[in-house]
Design a protein around this motif. Structure first.
Motif, PDB file in Angstrom:
ATOM      1  N   SER A 159       0.818  -1.213   0.000  1.00 20.72           N
ATOM      2  CA  SER A 159       0.000   0.000   0.000  1.00 20.72           C
ATOM      3  C   SER A 159       0.850   1.260   0.000  1.00 20.72           C
ATOM      4  N   SER A 160       2.054   1.192   0.587  1.00 24.37           N
ATOM      5  CA  SER A 160       2.919   2.366   0.615  1.00 24.37           C
ATOM      6  C   SER A 160       3.432   2.725  -0.770  1.00 24.37           C
ATOM      7  N   SER A 162       1.686   3.454  -3.096  1.00 25.47           N
ATOM      8  CA  SER A 162       0.823   4.532  -3.582  1.00 25.47           C
ATOM      9  C   SER A 162       1.453   5.903  -3.393  1.00 25.47           C
ATOM     10  N   TYR A 189      -3.524  -5.413   2.499  1.00 25.81           N
ATOM     11  CA  TYR A 189      -4.140  -4.342   3.282  1.00 25.81           C
ATOM     12  C   TYR A 189      -3.161  -3.208   3.557  1.00 25.81           C
ATOM     13  N   GLY A 190      -3.694  -1.997   3.540  1.00 29.54           N
ATOM     14  CA  GLY A 190      -3.003  -0.836   4.079  1.00 29.54           C
ATOM     15  C   GLY A 190      -3.746  -0.442   5.341  1.00 29.54           C
ATOM     16  N   VAL A 193      -7.473  -0.694   4.927  1.00 30.79           N
ATOM     17  CA  VAL A 193      -7.916  -0.427   3.553  1.00 30.79           C
ATOM     18  C   VAL A 193      -7.509  -1.581   2.642  1.00 30.79           C
ATOM     19  N   LYS A 195      -6.648  -3.775  -0.711  1.00 34.46           N
ATOM     20  CA  LYS A 195      -5.836  -3.427  -1.879  1.00 34.46           C
ATOM     21  C   LYS A 195      -6.685  -2.871  -3.016  1.00 34.46           C
ATOM     22  N   ASP A 197      -9.016  -0.884  -2.960  1.00 39.09           N
ATOM     23  CA  ASP A 197      -9.264   0.547  -2.786  1.00 39.09           C
ATOM     24  C   ASP A 197      -8.002   1.381  -2.983  1.00 39.09           C
ATOM     25  N   GLN A 198      -6.881   0.729  -3.163  1.00 42.86           N
ATOM     26  CA  GLN A 198      -5.604   1.421  -3.315  1.00 42.86           C
ATOM     27  C   GLN A 198      -5.193   1.555  -4.777  1.00 42.86           C
ATOM     28  N   GLN A 199      -5.511   0.553  -5.586  1.00 42.53           N
ATOM     29  CA  GLN A 199      -4.975   0.537  -6.947  1.00 42.53           C
ATOM     30  C   GLN A 199      -5.856  -0.306  -7.857  1.00 42.53           C
TER      31      GLN A 199
END
Length: 682
Positions: A159-160, A162, A189-190, A193, A195, A197-199
């Protein structure tokens, strides 16, 4: 050969001693990881803990391929198993977790679960997730520049990725073809959140597939053998080809993100049971027994050995000393160079005056000749006969070559972050960066700038970022927003960085020389309106030096003290001369030259004579650096004052582009003279 066949081949061909060593490291890391929450429950420490469980296999592999004699490792906050695998002892892990003075990462100065051992090239990294990718790229640049062996290894969660500076780091490493391995530990997960929802891509590494010179490898981060094979291949390829690699490792996060997170609030029972079933250590143990590489008794004996090791480490941790309160001021600033030829930063040179820009350019060249480990980069730094947006670095690439003088991308984070990284390679390295073409454009680099200011303190003096950040600052050029504003008021709130702001050519040369010979970071603000101004031109002695924290009295007087710096210094001198000619008063003008550290002594001694003080600078009055000067005077010299402290600076607005607006906003001689007369009449 499919992955299952590879796995069987690897387990059958790896010697038993190595297989049992890996099991020992896995059990040791997990035992420490499982024990961490107990310290928090008992109020002993480990107030931040991000469990590594589920990432064990890929982290074991990272630590095993890392060679501390040549590689550089940048672990992230979940990398407990990585650091155990790389050689940190249980005691060192616990010292960090409970923030003891004996913590090898930094003596309890940094957040728990941020493991490091700088003397082994296991770097102390920030809590700002993913920002160390830039540092890894920077040190990989040094590895390549010095034709050294080894690679940089940067580890992080998916997630980082991003974060914008992660893209800058990987793009820059691709462009420069740097030997760095970026490991993405993908647990889906972040924090809470997911994955998705991240990308858009299911695997974040696919976001980088279009980059030239970059190799991408995928592996099962839950499997020891696949992880070991992939990391071995990645490090070997990066070193041999001098190019970057991404390793995307699929993992599971068995526990909550951290001790402040409750994953049962966003994960259902089916998922929680699933991640437990995919425990990498349980799988590894089953494989050892299934393929007759170890017996249950042998593995149980290792389990018992680990319990004893952790118990002994706990006892050592309880006996270890805590940091001392009086140590908080240690290692805020790295040692500054102490001028020898010009200890007060004064001279009587009478040679032909040189412009401020000539003083900067000449000093840069002299110091580059003196120290071959000096580098400079930034935007528009070197293209044919051009040297920077204002030509301060003109002629440098022609003399010192592309390896030492080169252009950076329009990516201020990358410019600043790779300076942090490259300076870690060798204590003799001195780096100059044009952090942005104009000081107003420096804000994208602020996260990296803040990070760099506290590196020396955070590592307890183990790492000093020896960097000079040059920025063309101020107005009076009709530049408007992003071309005419000052930023020193905001940046002076950050401990760990020296800030200088010269007004004349000799001081610009002398302070730049001191900056380049000092350890630590210096913010070097250059009043661009004075680059070619005749009033800023002065004779410059050979190898002129100016110490930090030593102001210069530009004009002596007994009736009023004006404290100033930068563009307004010349205005204040003009005002003082005008009022003197009128026979009204004799004004003393103090040019600070250095804002941090501040020369309180010169200011106070002047106020003892004059009993009145006017603080003048180009930046806004509200929130400007003059407020700190005024507060300091009020605190330690109030008894010498016969009038209130008065300040002159810009209006509390942005700087307008139209010259009429600029004049209404910025200070000038008329505004300064008005304030001086009011103070003299008080």
């Amino acid at each position: 050969m499919n992955s299952d066949v590879q796995q069987i081949y690897k387990i059958k061909t790896t010697d038993k001693e190595t297989l049992l060593k890996w099991y020992h490291l896995l059990r040791l890391g997990r035992s420490l990881d499982d024990r961490a929450p107990n310290y928090l429950k008992q109020a002993i420490g480990w107030s931040y803990h991000a469990p590594a469980a589920g990432h064990d296999a890929i982290q074991l592999a990272i630590g095993q391929v890392f060679d501390r004699t040549k590689d550089h490792l940048f672990p992230y906050y979940r990398d407990l198993q990585t650091c155990v695998s790389a050689g940190l002892t249980p005691e060192e892990i616990i010292y960090n977790g409970i923030s003891k003075d004996t913590d090898v990462a930094g003596g309890g100065r940094h957040m728990s679960n941020h493991f490091a051992k700088p003397e082994w090239n296991i770097h102390n990294v920030s809590s700002c997730t993913g920002n160390h990718t830039l540092h890894a790229a920077g040190i990989a640049r040094a590895i390549k520049t010095y034709e050294s062996k080894g690679v940089a290894i940067s580890s992080q969660g998916e997630s980082s990725v991003s974060e914008g500076y992660v893209y800058e780091a990987i793009n820059g490493a691709s462009k420069e073809q740097l030997p760095v391995v970026f490991v993405f530990q993908d647990n889906g997960y972040g924090i809470s959140v997911p994955k998705k929802d991240q990308q858009a891509n299911r695997k974040v590494a696919k976001n980088f597939e279009g980059l030239k010179n970059l190799r991408i490898l995928y592996c099962n981060g839950k499997d020891v053998f696949d992880s070991m094979n992939t990391m071995t291949e990645a490090v070997k390829w990066a070193e041999e080809n001098q190019k970057p690699v991404i390793v995307h490792a699929n993992c599971v996060r068995i526990h909550s993100h951290s001790n402040s997170d409750r994953h049962e609030l966003y994960r259902d029972n089916a998922e929680l049971n699933y991640v437990q079933e995919y425990d990498p250590i349980a799988k590894y143990r089953r494989l050892l027994v299934r393929y007759d590489r170890a017996t249950e008794d042998e593995l149980t004996a290792i389990d018992e050995q680990v319990k004893a090791e952790v118990k002994a480490a706990h006892k050592a941790g309880m006996k270890a000393p805590d940091p001392k309160p009086e140590s908080v001021h240690d290692f805020v600033y790295a040692p500054a160079y102490q001028p020898q030829k010009f200890p007060d930063g004064l001279h009587s040179e009478t040679s032909e005056p040189k412009k401020l820009i000539e003083g900067l350019n000449g000093t840069l060249k002299e110091e580059f000749r003196r120290n071959p480990d000096t580098y400079i980069w930034g935007q528009d730094m070197a293209n044919k006969d051009k040297g920077g947006i204002f030509n301060v670095s003109k002629g440098m690439q022609q003399e010192f070559g592309h390896k030492r003088v080169f252009n950076g991308p329009i990516a201020e984070d990358y410019i600043m972050g790779t300076a942090n990284g490259m300076s870690r390679f060798n204590k003799d390295i001195r780096i100059v960066v044009e952090g942005a073409e104009f000081a107003d454009y420096f804000w994208p680099a602020m996260e990296q700038f803040v990070e760099t200011t506290h590196e020396y303190w955070r590592t307890k003096g183990q790492f000093s970022p020896n960097i000079t950040v040059r920025l063309a600052s101020g107005g009076y050029i009709g530049g408007g927003l992003y071309h005419s504003q000052n930023i020193e008021g905001a940046l002076s709130t950050l401990p760990g960085v020296r800030i200088v702001y010269p007004s004349y050519a000799d001081d610009a040369a002398g302070l730049l020389r001191t900056s380049l010979r000092s350890e630590g970071m210096t913010l070097f603000l250059e009043p661009k309106a004075l680059y070619n101004s005749p009033k800023a031109a002065t004779p410059i002695p050979e190898e002129f030096e100016v110490p930090f924290g030593k102001a210069r009295i530009r004009r002596e007087g007994a009736d009023l003290t004006i404290v100033t710096y930068g563009n307004t210094t010349h205005m204040c001198v003009d005002v003082a001369e005008e009022i003197s000619k009128e026979g009204l008063a004799e004004i003393e003008v103090i040019d600070l030259r250095t804002l941090v550290p501040l020369d309180q002594e010169t200011i106070i001694e002047s106020i003892k004579k004059t009993s009145r003080v006017l603080v003048v600078h180009e930046d806004k009055v509200f929130g400007g650096f003059g407020g700190e000067v005024a507060a300091t005077i009020s605190d330690i010299a109030f008894k010498y004052l016969d009038a209130p402290i008065k300040r002159v600076g810009s209006e509390f607005t942005p700087v307008g582009f139209n010259r009429i607006l600029e004049k209404a906003i910025l200070p000038d001689t008329e505004k300064i003279a008005k304030a001086a007369r009011e103070l003299l009449a008080f």
